[in-house]
Design a protein around this motif. Structure first.
Motif, short mmCIF file in Angstrom:
data_model
loop_
_atom_site.label_atom_id
_atom_site.label_comp_id
_atom_site.label_asym_id
_atom_site.label_seq_id
_atom_site.Cartn_x
_atom_site.Cartn_y
_atom_site.Cartn_z
N LEU A 99 74.10 54.01 59.93
CA LEU A 99 75.43 54.80 59.90
C LEU A 99 76.55 54.26 59.07
O LEU A 99 77.16 53.28 59.35
CB LEU A 99 75.87 55.19 61.57
CG LEU A 99 74.81 55.57 62.42
CD1 LEU A 99 75.13 55.24 63.98
CD2 LEU A 99 74.38 56.85 62.33
N PRO A 100 77.19 55.28 58.56
CA PRO A 100 78.38 54.87 57.80
C PRO A 100 79.57 54.70 58.68
O PRO A 100 79.78 55.24 59.87
CB PRO A 100 78.59 56.13 57.17
CG PRO A 100 78.21 57.41 57.87
CD PRO A 100 76.84 56.72 58.35
N GLY A 101 80.18 53.54 57.93
CA GLY A 101 81.51 52.93 59.08
C GLY A 101 81.09 52.03 59.97
O GLY A 101 82.05 51.28 60.25
N LEU A 102 79.81 51.99 60.31
CA LEU A 102 79.35 50.85 61.20
C LEU A 102 78.91 49.67 60.33
O LEU A 102 77.77 49.82 59.99
CB LEU A 102 78.69 51.23 62.24
CG LEU A 102 79.01 52.22 63.25
CD1 LEU A 102 78.02 52.63 64.27
CD2 LEU A 102 80.30 51.89 64.10
N SER A 103 79.71 48.54 60.42
CA SER A 103 79.05 47.57 59.21
C SER A 103 78.36 46.41 60.21
O SER A 103 78.32 46.57 61.54
CB SER A 103 80.24 46.82 58.83
OG SER A 103 81.22 46.31 59.79
N ALA A 104 77.84 45.70 59.23
CA ALA A 104 77.01 44.42 60.11
C ALA A 104 77.98 43.71 61.09
O ALA A 104 77.51 43.29 62.20
CB ALA A 104 76.39 43.55 58.96
N ALA A 105 79.29 43.52 60.52
CA ALA A 105 80.19 42.52 61.17
C ALA A 105 80.53 43.31 62.41
O ALA A 105 80.72 42.77 63.46
CB ALA A 105 81.53 42.51 60.30
N MET A 106 80.53 44.60 62.41
CA MET A 106 80.92 45.32 63.46
C MET A 106 79.96 45.31 64.79
O MET A 106 80.02 45.14 66.02
CB MET A 106 81.20 46.81 63.23
CG MET A 106 82.35 47.26 63.90
SD MET A 106 82.90 48.71 62.90
CE MET A 106 83.21 49.95 64.35
N GLY A 107 78.56 45.49 64.16
CA GLY A 107 77.42 45.45 65.08
C GLY A 107 77.30 44.17 65.69
O GLY A 107 77.06 43.99 66.88
N VAL A 108 77.45 43.13 64.95
CA VAL A 108 77.39 41.66 65.68
C VAL A 108 78.41 41.50 66.47
O VAL A 108 78.18 40.93 67.57
CB VAL A 108 77.23 40.67 64.40
CG1 VAL A 108 77.34 39.40 64.81
CG2 VAL A 108 76.10 40.83 63.53
#
Lengths: 336, 512, 149
Positions: free
Chosen positions: B37-46
């Motif tokens: 999903l665009p805008g949701l980065s790995a950093a945000m997910g973690v």
């Protein structure tokens, strides 16, 4: 063989889906006992209680130091607030976006947030936001971190703080900071001013890079907060920006007792509401967060950072004091 | 040594517990969704999953976070390939070739390549994690201001390589990106620069936001200007998520190159997967035997970018675990998770807490296998998206662009920036300017500016400080090679070919 | 390769871009001005280099319009409409809330682009569901809410 492989893969997929499905389900499960709890441990204030999920604005990215501590607090506070607490990360603009949003929020007690001192004050001084301290009503203080003067653990030039000062007066030293005029820069400047030496600062934008710069030998010393060096053995604290020695590091002298900067300096994370909320709301949250911070479960989970409860009046005073301090820096504090 | 081997073995045994397997599978699947999903980065997910891991045992918690990290970095490639919308900046370079393959009905092949190279990139990066962690961690401490400046310069030299049509236009795009990257608070003295009175620009133009605009929104406009094709692609469509033996052999050297680069980039502070993917793509192109395929759906381009960004994952853990230096935002969040669990990064992780650490490592290795399995299975379904008619894709991608740019800061201002960059990107692509160069410059500009000005500040304005350390010199040499390699490679190959006509044609292409 | 007339536009845009940032930079302090000025000069130099290349190409190979190749098959109305729709969508999100705006925007686009009803409904439901589950439910992103949900 292929069939088995396919079966195994299919099983993995099912597991993955289960795990996916299970996660959102977990949260409500955890909330269930929390919802029952308030009956037994009713918050002190009778007048007001939130009637829906409470939003707490954090003006920094998810995963940032403030965010982590806020989420732990929120997790345990649900028991005392009686509602789900949603942490909302509104980062950007050095925090000013989040604080603008908080200042503009409906003062109905359903939206509260974290205010980071002195970064909040800096954002006012730098005119990043249109708010002032009057746009917020203090609820309580959550975390206080005292600043420390740090050098590399194996740097034998600086046995103690006096050695650093003596060296810095003779040579131009380099100090890394977490950003231009950010909290650790303020600390470094206050120390240098009080000791009467000049130095070169290199802003790194965040504390992690600031410490890397010190460890890599680019910087000779730096100022950072207690929690930033928790468990580290590669840096050494020479002195603390405090009026008394810190209980967790009794061997580290304060700057004041060595004859340098004698005020407390560091950062605080307060919980505030938009101005205009009723006194009942403040009283409700004040009691709820006090109870949370005294909760042994919370204290076990939060043992790694310095929880420091202060009541609404003391917190409001702290915000004003930090504001005056930060504004005072404008004249004569920073040299060319 | 024997003890260590024993610990490693035990790590695998404890990593294979039921809970941990569930954690890996769930984490990877979740990561893939977040990543694509665009805008949701790995950093945000973690970061968003972090609070859920507080109550888990340390090893399981870390495995979940590691799995999300790997999954998200791979997941970004799915949307990059299918709808030219890199889910995370780490997949920006994947979109270049991957989307071309989708247009040719080879979405399945592109996804399979991404999956396969991500798997190998991630898996090989575990080697350094296991055996060379303390040694390689020292590299992170060699990276001070001057080195960061040269790293930025080296990264910028890739622009010459990724410019397919005209090198000068590519460089112009890069320079424009550099100018744009100076928007925001001055990193050294904190004054406002080009902020147009907007506080939300204080931290500069958000890279992800610009990326969504330049790549995805511009794609919407490009789709919208043409007559809508009715399932034209379906005829040639194949959803086989497999690679032939020849294809695997073809991308093998690319994967190995990308692994080494990605791994090193991961270790360096301030760099990260978004730079690695461009480096991987560029080297795949420079070393390719079939360079003419690039720009028209080269399988090596996808492999180069994806192997490199997943090789970053293992590399970036090294300085974080051994020195407590998080090189990029994901590892900064992971370190937060580690500290909350009462585990301070440092040598103790390999002595006192070795059992936990090696379980995490083993989990990290196993996560790669789950990524391959879930990726391969899931991509079959994902590939169907490429069969959708443009008429359906146009509004759907627009919605994704808007929500993606909004979700970064929960701020509508970012959506405005995204739309502006969308129009800019559309015009740039129309006139043969290079959008990837702008993204690269936006990522690298601030790194090099901070490095340059920081180094000059420390030295008191003496330029010589940029040339003191051996690491600087390595980067300088790499940069020079990077600038001239596209020209040199051309010359070299033409000599080999010995074809005068080709010679003239290529010369025109590079100069015009 | 012939010189394209459209590239004149590119060069003019780049010069204007430089000029704008150069004018803006005059307000900055000396310290924070140096680096932006350096990047502006770089862009200026490269643009000038490209200008020379264009002139050379024009002399050697002649000039072509470029517009007909760049905009081959360009459907002006359809393009303008999707751009306008996107901008309208942005304001709808602001005032009506995310989900209602998305629904209106998608239905309008589908009708204009003549997507079969069944496909439209499936795409509409799938998108809203995906965004609701992934962003709102799972990640707790609070989407803009307006008058309607």
């Amino acid at each position: 063989m292929k069939k088995y492989l396919a079966l195994v893969l299919a099983l993995c997929m099912v597991l993955a889906l289960c795990a996916c499905g299970a996660k959102p389900a977990e949260a409500p499960a955890a909330e269930a006992p929390a919802a029952e709890a308030p009956a037994a441990e009713a918050p002190a204030a009778e007048g007001w209680a939130p009637d829906g999920p409470v939003t707490m604005i954090v003006a920094y990215k998810a995963g940032n130091g403030t965010d982590v501590t806020a989420r732990i607090l929120a997790q345990y506070a649900e028991k005392y607030v009686g509602q789900t607490i949603v942490i909302e990360n509104v980062d950007g603009g050095s925090g000013s976006i989040g604080w603008s949003q908080l200042a503009a929020a409906e003062p109905d007690g359903m939206t509260i947030g974290f205010m980071n001192l002195p970064n909040f004050n800096s954002s006012i001084v730098k005119e990043l936001g249109t708010y002032t301290t009057d746009d917020f009503a203090a609820i309580c203080n959550h975390v206080t971190e005292t600043s420390l003067v740090l050098v590399r653990a194996d740097d034998d030039r600086f046995a103690d703080i006096d050695a650093l000062v003596a060296y810095a007066k003779e040579n131009n030293t380099v100090a890394s900071t977490n950003g231009a005029q950010a909290s650790n820069h303020i600390g470094a400047q206050a120390f240098a001013n009080s000791a009467g030496f000049k130095y070169t600062d290199i802003p790194q934008g965040n504390t992690a890079d600031e410490l890397t710069s010190l460890l890599g030998g680019e910087a000779d010393w730096c100022v950072a907060k207690v929690a930033d060096i928790a468990g580290r053995t590669d840096v050494r604290a020479l002195a603390a920006f405090s009026t008394e020695r810190l209980p967790e590091m009794p061997d580290v002298p304060t700057l004041g007792e060595k004859g340098y900067y004698d005020q407390w300096l560091g950062s605080s994370r307060c919980i505030v509401a938009p101005a205009g909320v009723s006194a009942d709301v403040i009283a409700f949250y004040e009691a709820a967060f006090k109870a949370t911070m005294e909760d042994p479960d919370y204290q076990a989970a939060a043992s790694e950072f310095a929880t420091d409860y202060k009541d609404a009046a003391a917190t409001a005073a702290l915000i004003e004091q930090q504001q005056a301090f930060t504004e005072g820096l404008a004249e004569g504090f920073w040299y060319e | 040594m024997l003890d260590t081997l024993q610990l490693m073995g035990q790590g695998f045994i404890s990593a294979l517990s039921f809970v941990n397997i569930l954690a890996m599978a769930g984490g990877v699947a979740l990561g893939i969704i977040i990543g694509c999903l665009p805008g949701l980065s790995a950093a945000m997910g973690v970061a968003l999953m972090l609070p859920l891991t507080f109550s888990m045992p340390a090893d399981t918690g870390l495995i979940v976070l590691g799995a999300i990290y790997c999954g998200a970095i791979f997941g970004g490639s799915i949307s990059a390939i299918l709808i030219h919308t890199p889910g995370t900046p780490a997949s920006a370079a994947t979109a270049i070739e991957g989307y071309q393959m989708t247009l040719q009905g080879k979405a399945g092949k592109a996804l399979a390549t991404a999956c396969w190279s991500s798997f190998w990139g991630g898996l090989l990066s575990c080697i350094s994690l296991y055996f060379f962690a303390p040694l390689l961690a020292q590299l992170a401490l060699k990276f001070m201001s001057a080195e960061k400046f040269w790293l930025g310069i080296f990264g910028l030299t890739i622009i010459a390589g990724v410019s397919s049509k005209s090198i000068v236009k590519g460089l112009m795009s890069g320079a424009m990106g550099l100018v744009i990257s100076t928007i925001g608070l001055d990193p050294i003295d904190g004054t406002k620069r080009f902020m147009f009175g907007q506080a939300f620009l204080a931290e500069g133009i958000n890279t992800t936001c610009a990326l969504i605009g330049l790549f995805s929104m511009s794609q919407v406009f490009i789709l919208a200007e043409k007559e809508i094709k009715k399932r034209a692609k379906a005829a040639k469509f194949s959803d086989k998520i497999t690679l032939t033996r020849e294809e695997r052999r073809k991308i093998r050297p690319t994967i190995i190159r990308s692994w080494i680069m990605g791994n090193i980039i991961g270790i360096l502070p301030g760099a990260g997967a978004s730079i690695a993917c461009f480096l991987g793509y560029n080297s795949a192109k420079q070393f390719s035997k079939t360079k003419e395929e690039f720009g028209h759906g080269a399988i090596e381009g996808v492999a180069g970018s994806e192997a490199a960004n997943n090789a970053v994952t293992g590399g970036s853990l090294i300085p974080m675990l051994t020195l407590g230096i998080p090189g990029e935002s994901v590892t900064a969040v992971l370190m937060g998770g580690l500290i909350i669990q009462g585990l301070a990064p440092g040598p103790e992780l390999f002595t006192k807490h070795a059992a936990m650490t090696y379980t995490f490592f083993a989990g990290f290795v196993l996560v790669q296998f789950f990524m391959l399995a879930i990726g391969t299975l899931g991509c079959r379904g994902f590939a169907q998206i490429s069969r959708l008619s443009d008429a359906i894709l146009i509004p759907c991608v627009t919605v994704l662009c808007v929500i993606g740019s909004y979700a970064i800061h929960r701020n509508m201002s970012d959506v405005v920036v995204m739309i502006i960059f969308g129009v800019l990107g559309y015009l740039m692509r129309k006139f043969d300017l290079n959008t990837a160069a702008v993204v690269l410059a936006l990522i690298l500009g601030p790194i090099s500016e901070k490095g340059l000005r920081g180094a000059l500040r420390v030295s008191g304005g003496d330029i010589g400080c940029l040339f003191h350390s051996p690491v600087s010199w390595v980067l300088i040499i790499l940069s020079i090679v990077g600038i001239f390699s596209p020209f040199l490679m051309d010359k070299f190959e033409r000599k080999v070919a010995g074809d005068e006509n080709v010679d003239a044609a290529v010369q025109d292409e590079t100069l015009s | 390769m012939k010189m394209k007339k459209t590239d004149i536009g590119v060069v003019v845009f780049m010069y204007a871009f430089c000029a704008f940032f150069y004018a803006y930079s005059s307000k900055l302090s000396a310290g924070s001005k140096t680096y932006p000025l350096f990047t502006i000069t770089l862009l200026f130099g490269l643009t000038t280099l490209y200008l020379f290349q264009m002139i050379l190409a024009a002399r050697k190979y002649g000039v072509e319009s470029g517009v007909d190749t760049v905009f081959a098959g360009f459907k002006a109305l359809q393009f303008t409409l999707s751009l306008v729709l996107t901008i309208v969508y942005f304001f709808l999100v602001k005032y009506l809330g995310f989900f209602s705006a998305t629904t209106i925007f998608m239905i309008a686009s589908f009708i204009y682009l003549k997507v079969p009803v069944l496909h439209s409904v499936i795409a509409l439901v799938a998108m809203n569901l995906l965004i609701y589950l992934a962003f709102v439910q799972f990640l707790g992103v609070r989407l803009p809410a307006g008058i309607l949900f």
